[in-house]
Motif scaffolding. Structure first.
Motif, PDB file in Angstrom:
ATOM      1  N   ARG A   1      -1.324  10.585   0.949  1.00 51.40           N
ATOM      2  CA  ARG A   1      -0.516  10.228   2.112  1.00 51.40           C
ATOM      3  C   ARG A   1       0.287  11.448   2.540  1.00 51.40           C
TER       4      ARG A   1
ATOM      5  N   GLN B   1       4.797   0.888  -6.186  1.00 50.98           N
ATOM      6  CA  GLN B   1       5.049  -0.396  -5.533  1.00 50.98           C
ATOM      7  C   GLN B   1       4.753  -1.548  -6.486  1.00 50.98           C
TER       8      GLN B   1
ATOM      9  N   GLU C   1      -1.922   8.596  -2.899  1.00 52.49           N
ATOM     10  CA  GLU C   1      -1.786   7.207  -2.463  1.00 52.49           C
ATOM     11  C   GLU C   1      -1.779   6.259  -3.658  1.00 52.49           C
TER      12      GLU C   1
ATOM     13  N   LEU D   1       1.675   6.112  -5.187  1.00 57.31           N
ATOM     14  CA  LEU D   1       2.598   5.326  -4.375  1.00 57.31           C
ATOM     15  C   LEU D   1       2.333   3.833  -4.541  1.00 57.31           C
TER      16      LEU D   1
ATOM     17  N   VAL E   1      10.526   6.939  -2.184  1.00 58.58           N
ATOM     18  CA  VAL E   1       9.794   7.881  -3.029  1.00 58.58           C
ATOM     19  C   VAL E   1       9.826   9.218  -2.307  1.00 58.58           C
TER      20      VAL E   1
END
Length: 260
Positions: A112, A138, A131, A134, A151
């Protein structure tokens, strides 16, 4: 009904360990750190995520908020030059991705990309984050019943905290994390270069890295600003030291305290 703010936790994902701190009202408390072994068969961030899960499991985090700071080991950086041809955010994302792929020589479909806000006509600093990392953060937030607030690469958090100490004019901002350094060069009020380099944790290696970068700048070297969390650096480096945390042996704790 309670009007007290929820506890806020801040995790630092370092190259070889993870640390956790807590903000409770006006009280800042370092809760400790946990090292991990790197496995070549896993993504670099996988053992860090497991170590963070272990630290969070030891704390009463239900209902709290979590901020995560990522070492440069888990981030990639790239300078995105200004282009008059870009007129839409989707075009800017595609352009930034192309800049990354040109620099690193590989596709970044699983990353990302986040761009720094800059005025028209100025280059941007782009950051690429995995990604899967991340998404893992989550999921960890949901499992721990806490809210993942943000983040952020440690580079950005440290620069934003230290920026008030920077004087007007051209400068080189050096973040010397354990085992890796990131350098931001600004001239004429705009970003000119961002470099990430593996670097030994000693003054000699850091001095050589700073000198090589300044040689790219030209005849008049810029003012150098250094943030080296958890390290005692010699004054002979010729750099203005920023956001220093005295007598803090754990670099993860020093990183947390520098931006807390």
């Amino acid at each position: 009904m309670s009007h007290l703010s929820p506890d806020q936790y801040c995790a630092v994902l370092g190259a070889e360990g993870v640390g956790l701190g807590r903000w409770h009202g006006y009280q800042h408390q370092w809760l400790g750190s946990r090292g991990f072994d790197c496995d070549a068969a896993q993504p670099a961030w996988a053992p860090a995520l497991s170590a963070l899960a272990g630290l969070l499991a030891e704390q009463p985090v239900r209902g709290a908020q979590l901020q995560v700071l990522l070492s440069a080991r888990y981030s990639r950086f790239c300078l995105v030059p200004w282009s008059d041809a870009i007129g839409h955010p989707r075009e800017l994302q595609a352009y930034a991705r192309a800049c990354f792929e040109h620099l690193y020589g590989q596709a970044l479909d699983a990353w990302r990309i986040v761009l720094s806000p800059e005025p028209a006509g100025a280059a941007r600093i782009a950051t690429a984050l995995p990604e899967a990392l991340l998404q893992g953060l989550q999921a960890l937030g949901r499992e721990s019943h806490l809210s993942l607030r943000s983040v952020q690469p440690y580079l950005m958090a440290a620069y934003n905290r230290c920026s008030a100490q920077l004087q007007a004019g051209d400068f080189l901002f050096v973040l010397a994390e354990p085992r890796r350094s990131v350098l931001l060069l600004a001239a004429g009020g705009a970003w000119q270069q961002v470099l990430t380099q593996g670097c030994a944790d000693n003054d000699q290696a850091l001095q050589a890295l700073i000198e090589r970068t300044c040689e790219l700048y030209g005849e008049q070297p810029p003012r150098v600003y250094l943030h080296a969390p958890g390290r005692d650096t010699a004054t002979g480096l010729g750099a203005v030291q920023l956001c220093q945390v005295a007598a803090e042996a754990d670099p993860l704790c020093a990183m947390w305290r520098a931006v807390a």
